[in-house]
Write a protein that holds these residues in place. Structure first.
Motif, mmCIF file in Angstrom:
data_model
loop_
_atom_site.group_PDB
_atom_site.id
_atom_site.type_symbol
_atom_site.label_atom_id
_atom_site.label_comp_id
_atom_site.label_asym_id
_atom_site.label_seq_id
_atom_site.Cartn_x
_atom_site.Cartn_y
_atom_site.Cartn_z
ATOM 1 N N ILE A 6 0.833 -1.206 0.000
ATOM 2 C CA ILE A 6 0.000 0.000 0.000
ATOM 3 C C ILE A 6 0.868 1.256 0.000
ATOM 4 O O ILE A 6 0.545 2.250 -0.667
ATOM 5 N N ALA A 7 1.974 1.213 0.716
ATOM 6 C CA ALA A 7 2.900 2.352 0.700
ATOM 7 C C ALA A 7 3.438 2.592 -0.707
ATOM 8 O O ALA A 7 3.546 3.743 -1.159
ATOM 9 N N ARG A 8 3.741 1.522 -1.408
ATOM 10 C CA ARG A 8 4.225 1.662 -2.796
ATOM 11 C C ARG A 8 3.135 2.248 -3.690
ATOM 12 O O ARG A 8 3.395 3.114 -4.527
ATOM 13 N N LEU A 9 1.914 1.741 -3.499
ATOM 14 C CA LEU A 9 0.800 2.212 -4.324
ATOM 15 C C LEU A 9 0.541 3.707 -4.138
ATOM 16 O O LEU A 9 0.345 4.449 -5.116
ATOM 17 N N LEU A 10 0.560 4.150 -2.881
ATOM 18 C CA LEU A 10 0.213 5.544 -2.584
ATOM 19 C C LEU A 10 1.418 6.472 -2.566
ATOM 20 O O LEU A 10 1.266 7.677 -2.351
ATOM 21 N N GLY A 11 2.606 5.938 -2.796
ATOM 22 C CA GLY A 11 3.800 6.767 -2.788
ATOM 23 C C GLY A 11 4.131 7.301 -1.410
ATOM 24 O O GLY A 11 4.652 8.419 -1.269
ATOM 25 N N MET A 12 3.843 6.532 -0.366
ATOM 26 C CA MET A 12 4.063 6.952 1.012
ATOM 27 C C MET A 12 5.263 6.230 1.615
ATOM 28 O O MET A 12 5.700 5.186 1.133
ATOM 29 N N ASP A 13 5.781 6.798 2.709
ATOM 30 C CA ASP A 13 6.744 6.083 3.522
ATOM 31 C C ASP A 13 6.010 5.000 4.306
ATOM 32 O O ASP A 13 4.812 5.122 4.590
ATOM 33 N N LEU A 14 6.743 3.967 4.695
ATOM 34 C CA LEU A 14 6.121 2.903 5.476
ATOM 35 C C LEU A 14 5.508 3.435 6.760
ATOM 36 O O LEU A 14 4.464 2.951 7.215
ATOM 37 N N SER A 15 6.137 4.443 7.351
ATOM 38 C CA SER A 15 5.650 4.985 8.619
ATOM 39 C C SER A 15 4.281 5.649 8.491
ATOM 40 O O SER A 15 3.588 5.849 9.490
ATOM 41 N N GLN A 16 3.879 5.966 7.267
ATOM 42 C CA GLN A 16 2.579 6.616 7.060
ATOM 43 C C GLN A 16 1.431 5.621 6.910
ATOM 44 O O GLN A 16 0.274 6.013 6.889
ATOM 45 N N VAL A 17 1.769 4.341 6.795
ATOM 46 C CA VAL A 17 0.755 3.309 6.574
ATOM 47 C C VAL A 17 0.722 2.372 7.778
ATOM 48 O O VAL A 17 1.696 1.682 8.076
ATOM 49 N N GLU A 18 -0.408 2.372 8.475
ATOM 50 C CA GLU A 18 -0.605 1.468 9.608
ATOM 51 C C GLU A 18 -1.594 0.388 9.208
ATOM 52 O O GLU A 18 -2.665 0.685 8.679
ATOM 53 N N VAL A 19 -1.218 -0.860 9.444
ATOM 54 C CA VAL A 19 -2.099 -1.981 9.113
ATOM 55 C C VAL A 19 -2.348 -2.800 10.371
ATOM 56 O O VAL A 19 -1.408 -3.173 11.077
ATOM 57 N N GLU A 20 -3.605 -3.049 10.638
ATOM 58 C CA GLU A 20 -4.015 -3.796 11.825
ATOM 59 C C GLU A 20 -4.816 -5.008 11.379
ATOM 60 O O GLU A 20 -5.697 -4.897 10.523
ATOM 61 N N SER A 21 -4.519 -6.149 11.963
ATOM 62 C CA SER A 21 -5.211 -7.375 11.562
ATOM 63 C C SER A 21 -6.501 -7.556 12.351
ATOM 64 O O SER A 21 -6.527 -7.415 13.570
ATOM 65 N N THR A 22 -7.566 -7.860 11.640
ATOM 66 C CA THR A 22 -8.769 -8.366 12.281
ATOM 67 C C THR A 22 -8.635 -9.889 12.337
ATOM 68 O O THR A 22 -7.626 -10.447 11.903
ATOM 69 N N TYR A 23 -9.627 -10.587 12.839
ATOM 70 C CA TYR A 23 -9.547 -12.045 12.838
ATOM 71 C C TYR A 23 -9.507 -12.544 11.399
ATOM 72 O O TYR A 23 -10.302 -12.135 10.555
ATOM 73 N N VAL A 24 -8.566 -13.440 11.124
ATOM 74 C CA VAL A 24 -8.330 -13.876 9.750
ATOM 75 C C VAL A 24 -9.229 -15.043 9.365
ATOM 76 O O VAL A 24 -9.738 -15.112 8.259
ATOM 77 N N GLY A 25 -9.448 -15.971 10.295
ATOM 78 C CA GLY A 25 -10.157 -17.197 9.926
ATOM 79 C C GLY A 25 -9.231 -18.071 9.100
ATOM 80 O O GLY A 25 -8.042 -18.170 9.367
ATOM 81 N N GLY A 26 -9.766 -18.711 8.078
ATOM 82 C CA GLY A 26 -8.937 -19.543 7.213
ATOM 83 C C GLY A 26 -8.053 -18.695 6.319
ATOM 84 O O GLY A 26 -8.382 -17.562 5.977
ATOM 85 N N GLY A 27 -6.913 -19.240 5.948
ATOM 86 C CA GLY A 27 -6.014 -18.544 5.032
ATOM 87 C C GLY A 27 -5.687 -19.421 3.835
ATOM 88 O O GLY A 27 -6.015 -19.101 2.701
ATOM 89 N N PHE A 28 -5.010 -20.539 4.096
ATOM 90 C CA PHE A 28 -4.686 -21.541 3.068
ATOM 91 C C PHE A 28 -3.921 -20.950 1.885
ATOM 92 O O PHE A 28 -3.911 -21.517 0.798
#
Length: 543
Positions: free
Chosen positions: A67-89
């Protein structure tokens, strides 16, 4: 042609020419869909100088980077928080809707939730790579394997995604967990206009193992021994050299898994058997680091790791690692959800690696806490942090080393599939070498779920694609219904007691690998038809 991987040892052509028995078959494996997952969804919230994403994925740090690459941002500007994932596979390893939500939220300056419908998910999400495999396998008059030659052609779709790594695993595992070394494997992945192939539980090994194990059944018949016996005579043991050149470690327990299913196989007329091995960790020379951070906050021990729980219970594993190491009780411990603002980068939850890598990293952090607790209380340690790291050191594909280490650990398995007189699967017995079962209930759940997925892959699932366009709907994919699930007996083999993650080895992926060839072997006994395509045709389940 996009990717090409070759694994070769010895004069294969001469060995094949001089062998007593030789069998060649061409196998076809189909697209399968991550229909076990909920449709993809993500929420993005714009901030003053950045953006926050809430999503269910296999790595919050992968999302942050992309997402940082897509928006042209520094990593510090993008915060990602996980919700419950459930299955992944593997289906939540590629980005799906996170970047759409982020872009819309950033441009419109309003919160955005982006959710695919089930049909949209079927159309755009990654699939298991269909493969065409031509394989020749040879043995002597006693059933001793001498050599194997294979050409694997994989359809990666219009984008690479993980076509290269999936192909690598298909190649490094294509000779099976057996003790022979004249191997020539060529793997090619091809760009096409078909649906994109990506990560899917088993990661290429499901495809190549179907060919390998099926060929063994033919060789056993030609030699005049049982399918069990040809596997047992050639099974890898500690100190032996795997076909990919790696020396099997002291925790190798393939023969133990075979012996665990021997009686049930030999006492049932319509039974098929198959073995498998599967790596833990990314391996093949790539950087692979697990991290676990322990902090003391308000008298509680906080376990902070970005390792995503996708059904394997990695949070419970981390909790157990800390309790086992320190002697602390679970009531004193908090396991945090993955977040780029709070948890260290523990790598993607993939390659059956998190119990080993993040488990070991968390154990190392807990050892530091244990040392600190010798002369201080939790209250006195308030605000302190203890970081643990574990890095898996491996060798790249086509390494010049005499005995390259392709992966830090391997699990081994033997499964038996039993048919009733009506041609339906009556029972599956699955014996798995897991090293150390950190949480036996979780392991049993992984085995049972993997077997069900493997039965669907073998018997009913078939995603229809015409001229690059998916023609299936959720109700027509062929998912195995709960009423069709047979009795499943799980046998856990614990042999590895080495210190890495208290001896644990990954079990998430291997459980789906041997099921389809075991089903193929059972049907070969049932009606004498040797099937080389999945899903198997002309069965009780599919015409």
């Amino acid at each position: 042609l996009l990717f090409k991987q070759v694994l070769k040892r010895g004069d294969v052509e001469k060995v094949l020419k001089d062998a007593k028995y030789i069998v060649t078959n061409i196998y076809h494996t189909p697209y399968t869909e991550h229909a076990y997952l909920e449709p993809e969804s993500a929420t993005a919230i714009p901030k003053e100088n950045g953006i926050k994403i809430m999503t269910s994925s296999q790595s919050v740090y992968d999302e942050q980077r992309e997402i940082a690459r897509l928006l042209g941002m520094d990593l510090s500007q993008v915060e990602v928080e996980s919700t419950y994932v459930g299955g992944g596979f593997g289906g939540k390893e590629d980005m799906s809707v996170q970047h759409h939500a982020a872009l819309l939220a950033w441009k419109l300056k309003v919160p955005v939730q982006f959710t695919l419908t089930r049909q949209e998910s079927l159309v755009v999400s990654t699939k298991r790579h269909p493969m065409k495999i031509e394989m020749t396998t040879a043995c002597d008059e006693n059933g001793k394997l001498l050599g194997m030659k294979a050409k694997i052609l994989a359809d990666t779709g219009a984008y690479a995604s993980l076509g290269g790594p999936v192909l690598q695993r298909a190649c490094t595992h294509a000779a099976g967990p057996y003790n022979y070394h004249n191997i020539d494997i060529e793997g090619i992945a091809v760009y096409t206009n078909n649906p994109i192939g990506g990560a899917f539980r088993g990661f290429g090994v499901t495809q190549s193992a179907f060919a390998t194990e099926s060929n063994l059944n033919k060789l056993a018949e030609m030699v005049g021994i049982s399918p069990f016996e040809i596997r047992y005579r050639n099974a890898i043991e500690p100190g032996m050299i795997l076909p990919n050149g790696q020396i099997a470690d002291s925790g190798t327990a393939l023969k133990e898994t075979l012996l665990a299913v021997k009686d049930v196989y030999e006492n049932n007329k319509l039974a098929g058997i198959a073995c498998a091995f599967k790596n833990a960790g990314i391996g093949v020379g790539l950087p692979d680091v697990g991290r676990g951070l322990i902090s003391i906050e308000k008298g509680k021990v906080h376990i902070r790791t970005s390792a995503a729980c996708i059904g394997q219970g990695v949070g419970t594993v981390a909790l157990q690692m800390v309790c086992e190491t320190t002697g602390l009780l679970p009531k004193n411990i908090v396991v945090e959800m993955p977040s780029t603002s709070r948890t260290p980068n523990s790598g993607t939850t993939t390659a059956s690696r998190q119990t080993v890598f993040t488990g070991e990293a968390t154990k190392r952090a807990a050892l530091k806490l244990k040392e600190a607790l010798k002369d201080r209380s939790l209250e006195q340690l308030e605000g302190q942090e203890f970081l643990g790291e574990y890095s898996g050191i491996t060798d790249p594909m086509n390494s010049e080393k005499e005995y390259p280490e392709s992966h830090v650990a391997y699990g081994y398995a033997s499964q038996v599939v039993i048919l009733g007189e009506d041609g339906k699967v009556k029972k599956v017995v699955a014996a798995h070498d897991v090293g150390r079962a950190v949480n036996p209930k979780n392991v049993e759940g992984q085995i049972e779920g993997g077997v069900v997925m493997g039965l669907g892959y073998a018997l009913t699932e078939d995603l229809k694609v015409e001229k690059g366009v998916i023609k299936s709907k959720f109700g027509t994919i062929g998912l195995l219904r709960s009423t069709d699930v047979p009795e499943i007996e799980s046998i856990i083999i614990e042999k590895n007691k080495e210190n890495l993650a208290y001896g644990a080895k990954g079990v998430g992926e291997i459980v789906v690998v041997p099921t389809a060839p075991a089903v193929q072997g059972a049907y070969y006994k049932y009606d004498g038809k040797f099937r080389t395509s999945l899903p198997l045709k002309e069965t009780t389940y599919k015409k």
